[in-house]
Design an enzyme around this catalytic site. Sequence first.
Site, PDB file in Angstrom:
ATOM      1  N   ASP A  99      -6.854  -3.906 -14.434  1.00 26.32           N
ATOM      2  CA  ASP A  99      -5.909  -4.808 -13.778  1.00 26.32           C
ATOM      3  C   ASP A  99      -5.414  -5.883 -14.752  1.00 26.32           C
ATOM      4  O   ASP A  99      -4.470  -6.605 -14.459  1.00 26.32           O
ATOM      5  CB  ASP A  99      -6.599  -5.514 -12.597  1.00 26.32           C
ATOM      6  CG  ASP A  99      -5.965  -5.152 -11.275  1.00 26.32           C
ATOM      7  OD1 ASP A  99      -4.840  -4.622 -11.279  1.00 26.32           O
ATOM      8  OD2 ASP A  99      -6.600  -5.414 -10.237  1.00 26.32           O
TER       9      ASP A  99
ATOM     10  N   LYS B 115      -2.729   4.445  -4.611  1.00 30.02           N
ATOM     11  CA  LYS B 115      -3.347   4.483  -5.946  1.00 30.02           C
ATOM     12  C   LYS B 115      -4.285   5.687  -6.056  1.00 30.02           C
ATOM     13  O   LYS B 115      -4.310   6.389  -7.072  1.00 30.02           O
ATOM     14  CB  LYS B 115      -4.098   3.176  -6.223  1.00 30.02           C
ATOM     15  CG  LYS B 115      -3.162   1.980  -6.413  1.00 30.02           C
ATOM     16  CD  LYS B 115      -3.889   0.632  -6.445  1.00 30.02           C
ATOM     17  CE  LYS B 115      -2.882  -0.517  -6.464  1.00 30.02           C
ATOM     18  NZ  LYS B 115      -3.502  -1.854  -6.502  1.00 30.02           N
TER      19      LYS B 115
ATOM     20  N   GLN C 112      -9.105  -4.650  -5.362  1.00 30.32           N
ATOM     21  CA  GLN C 112      -7.822  -4.883  -4.679  1.00 30.32           C
ATOM     22  C   GLN C 112      -7.750  -6.326  -4.175  1.00 30.32           C
ATOM     23  O   GLN C 112      -8.680  -6.822  -3.543  1.00 30.32           O
ATOM     24  CB  GLN C 112      -7.659  -3.881  -3.527  1.00 30.32           C
ATOM     25  CG  GLN C 112      -6.322  -3.969  -2.805  1.00 30.32           C
ATOM     26  CD  GLN C 112      -5.121  -3.582  -3.672  1.00 30.32           C
ATOM     27  OE1 GLN C 112      -5.236  -2.803  -4.605  1.00 30.32           O
ATOM     28  NE2 GLN C 112      -3.976  -4.128  -3.368  1.00 30.32           N
TER      29      GLN C 112
HETATM   30  N1  GUN Z   1      -2.674  -6.651  -4.806  1.00 28.45           N
HETATM   31  C1  GUN Z   1      -1.334  -6.604  -4.950  1.00 28.45           C
HETATM   32  N2  GUN Z   1      -1.008  -6.149  -6.174  1.00 28.45           N
HETATM   33  C2  GUN Z   1      -2.161  -5.903  -6.812  1.00 28.45           C
HETATM   34  C3  GUN Z   1      -2.473  -5.425  -8.130  1.00 28.45           C
HETATM   35  O1  GUN Z   1      -1.616  -5.133  -8.958  1.00 28.45           O
HETATM   36  N3  GUN Z   1      -3.803  -5.320  -8.408  1.00 28.45           N
HETATM   37  C4  GUN Z   1      -4.754  -5.657  -7.519  1.00 28.45           C
HETATM   38  N4  GUN Z   1      -6.020  -5.536  -7.898  1.00 28.45           N
HETATM   39  N5  GUN Z   1      -4.507  -6.108  -6.309  1.00 28.45           N
HETATM   40  C5  GUN Z   1      -3.206  -6.230  -5.958  1.00 28.45           C
END
Ligand code: GUN
Length: 320
Positions: free
Chosen positions: A144, A77, A121
């Site tokens: 998110d 990311k 996350q």
């Molecule tokens: N963990 C796995 N996929 C995601 C996501 O799309 N967002 C977040 N914040 N954590 C994740």
Amino acid sequence: MAVAEIPGSLAADFQEVDQSKKRQTARVIDGKAIAAKVRASLAAEVSALREAHAPSPGLGVILVGNDPASHSYVRGKERACEEAGIFTETMRLEGGVSQREVVDQVERFNRDKRFHGILVQLPLPDHIDERAVIRSVDPSKDVDGLHPENAGLLLAGAPRFVPATPLGVQRLLIEDGIETNGAKVVICGRSNIVGMPLAALLLGRGRGANATVTVCHTGTRDLASETRQADILVAAVGEPRAITSEMVKPGAVVIDVGISRVEDQSRRRGYRLVGDVAYGEVSAVASAITPVPGGVGPMTIAMLLHNVLLARKLSLGGGR
Ligand code: GUN
């Protein structure tokens, strides 16, 4: 009619057709290429926005603990943000950190004008209440799309921030020319981050939507009889090879959201990535399929960038 009853050369033809059917492999939906195209167009938009308005769009990330998969996703990311001209900063916190300390960090990002988007996350360690942390994110920075306010807006038919994975699945279907209008979609998995928001998105009106949606879960009585109805089957159960060929209608489109690490000593890293779909056997039945890796994963990252850019535009009083 049994093959033995067909005379001469016709029998040979019949057998050939039959065998070629077995060998038929689905078209591979190239999520990596589609995501690259989306990211290039987002980077151009970010660049135009930066010229007109300082500061650049910014994303604050909170990463708790040392789960290797989470660290790897966050690095992906960060890299994607940098490439798109999005400023990013990650707070890496130890696994033993208290919930209060995580919320304090969220609140610092909430107040800091350099960050238009915030991402915590997931998953968080068991001693931390994930919902409480998500609720502490300023809903106008919740890229998110997990805050109840944003989840509610999606259900109300007025989406603002939609979780990146379902948004990525919908965009993949649109960009690949897969018709959702009137299609029967079956989603396996009812998580807040994928299954539920994807159902809401595809049930909506307009492009990449207007589908008839069924959501299957651990309480579903006869999973295979549901999945065999699907024109578009989405696997989001988090269990390697959960979807096998008998569960797929011939000619269906199969979207694999799963990504798990399975041990593989023949690989340098000691593992390989697999999806929720038994790829080999299902690609002999489906008409199109997403690979893992290289399918939905890259689209998730592209749509996170989309959401950060949207957050920046909203902070300027704009919108989509
Ligand atoms: N963990 C796995 N996929 C995601 C996501 O799309 N967002 C977040 N914040 N954590 C994740």
